[in-house]
Design a protein around this motif. Structure first.
Motif, short mmCIF file in Angstrom:
data_model
loop_
_atom_site.label_atom_id
_atom_site.label_comp_id
_atom_site.label_asym_id
_atom_site.label_seq_id
_atom_site.Cartn_x
_atom_site.Cartn_y
_atom_site.Cartn_z
N UNK A 1 21.34 16.71 5.32
CA UNK A 1 20.56 15.98 4.32
C UNK A 1 21.00 16.38 2.92
N UNK A 2 20.99 17.68 2.63
CA UNK A 2 21.46 18.20 1.35
C UNK A 2 22.56 19.22 1.63
N UNK A 3 23.59 19.24 0.78
CA UNK A 3 24.56 20.33 0.89
C UNK A 3 23.82 21.61 0.49
N UNK A 4 24.39 22.76 0.86
CA UNK A 4 23.68 24.03 0.66
C UNK A 4 23.39 24.31 -0.81
N UNK A 5 24.28 23.94 -1.70
CA UNK A 5 24.05 24.17 -3.14
C UNK A 5 22.84 23.36 -3.63
N UNK A 6 22.75 22.11 -3.22
CA UNK A 6 21.62 21.27 -3.62
C UNK A 6 20.32 21.79 -3.02
N UNK A 7 20.36 22.18 -1.74
CA UNK A 7 19.16 22.73 -1.10
C UNK A 7 18.68 23.98 -1.82
N UNK A 8 19.59 24.86 -2.20
CA UNK A 8 19.21 26.10 -2.89
C UNK A 8 18.64 25.79 -4.27
N UNK A 9 19.23 24.83 -4.97
CA UNK A 9 18.69 24.42 -6.28
C UNK A 9 17.27 23.91 -6.13
N UNK A 10 17.04 23.10 -5.12
CA UNK A 10 15.70 22.56 -4.88
C UNK A 10 14.73 23.67 -4.51
N UNK A 11 15.15 24.62 -3.68
CA UNK A 11 14.29 25.75 -3.32
C UNK A 11 13.90 26.56 -4.57
N UNK A 12 14.84 26.73 -5.47
CA UNK A 12 14.57 27.45 -6.72
C UNK A 12 13.54 26.70 -7.55
N UNK A 13 13.68 25.39 -7.65
CA UNK A 13 12.72 24.58 -8.41
C UNK A 13 11.34 24.63 -7.77
N UNK A 14 11.27 24.58 -6.43
CA UNK A 14 9.98 24.67 -5.73
C UNK A 14 9.33 26.01 -6.05
N UNK A 15 10.10 27.09 -6.04
CA UNK A 15 9.56 28.42 -6.33
C UNK A 15 8.97 28.50 -7.73
N UNK A 16 9.52 27.72 -8.66
CA UNK A 16 9.03 27.70 -10.04
C UNK A 16 7.90 26.69 -10.23
N UNK A 17 7.58 25.93 -9.19
CA UNK A 17 6.53 24.92 -9.30
C UNK A 17 6.97 23.68 -10.06
N UNK A 18 8.28 23.46 -10.12
CA UNK A 18 8.80 22.37 -10.93
C UNK A 18 9.28 21.18 -10.13
N UNK A 19 9.12 21.17 -8.83
CA UNK A 19 9.72 20.12 -8.01
C UNK A 19 8.77 18.98 -7.66
N UNK B 1 0.84 -1.20 0.00
CA UNK B 1 0.00 0.00 0.00
C UNK B 1 0.88 1.25 0.00
N UNK B 2 0.48 2.27 -0.74
CA UNK B 2 1.12 3.57 -0.68
C UNK B 2 0.50 4.34 0.48
N UNK B 3 1.33 4.88 1.36
CA UNK B 3 0.79 5.59 2.52
C UNK B 3 1.10 7.08 2.51
N UNK B 4 2.27 7.47 1.97
CA UNK B 4 2.67 8.88 1.95
C UNK B 4 3.28 9.24 0.60
N UNK B 5 3.02 10.45 0.17
CA UNK B 5 3.78 11.09 -0.90
C UNK B 5 4.30 12.39 -0.31
N UNK B 6 5.43 12.85 -0.79
CA UNK B 6 6.06 14.03 -0.21
C UNK B 6 6.08 15.16 -1.21
N UNK B 7 5.78 16.36 -0.73
CA UNK B 7 5.81 17.57 -1.55
C UNK B 7 6.74 18.55 -0.85
N UNK B 8 7.73 19.06 -1.59
CA UNK B 8 8.61 20.09 -1.04
C UNK B 8 7.86 21.41 -0.93
N UNK B 9 8.03 22.13 0.18
CA UNK B 9 7.39 23.42 0.38
C UNK B 9 8.40 24.41 0.96
N UNK B 10 8.17 25.69 0.71
CA UNK B 10 9.02 26.73 1.29
C UNK B 10 8.63 27.01 2.74
N UNK B 11 7.34 27.05 3.00
CA UNK B 11 6.84 27.43 4.31
C UNK B 11 5.77 26.42 4.72
#
Length: 115
Positions: free
Chosen positions: A66-84, A4-14
């Motif tokens: 969990x993520x180095x700062x460069x990876x975290x910032x890249x992911x934050x940028x993608x979340x801001x664009x709705x692409x993550x 069974x699938x129980x959780x899916x994860x969505x990255x969020x800024x806040x």
């Protein structure tokens, strides 16, 4: 064997803003909201559709270790664009659901057809 699938994860800024959106605007219910001080105040926050077992975990983008700062910032940028991430829902009445979401304060962007 997977059962069974129980959780899916969505990255969020806040997480608080995301919680308000998913509960107030989309009508989901809060499932879990746990902060773990021993893990740097890591917050496990999940919501879901009433009557459905799958939960959406609203996960803040973590930095080190969990993520180095460069990876975290890249992911934050993608979340801001709705692409993550993306979620897909089913409704029996698209017009009724649209009206309900507008009444809850959701704004829809109208996109002109592309030739």
């Amino acid at each position: 064997m997977l059962k069974q699938l129980t959780y899916v994860q969505v990255w969020v800024h806040d997480q608080d803003e995301a919680l308000a959106f998913y509960t107030d605007k989309l009508g989901m219910e809060l499932r879990e909201d746990v902060t773990v001080p021993e893990m740097g105040n890591f917050r496990w926050l999940s919501v879901g559709l009433p009557g459905q077992d799958v939960s959406i975990t609203l996960m803040a983008v973590p930095g080190p270790p969990v993520f180095d700062e460069e990876t975290a910032e890249t992911l934050r940028t993608l979340v801001a664009k709705g692409a993550a991430s993306g979620l897909f829902f089913v409704t029996d009445d698209i017009h009724g659901t649209y009206d309900e979401l507008v009444q809850r304060g959701h704004n829809f962007a109208i996109v002109d057809e592309v030739d």
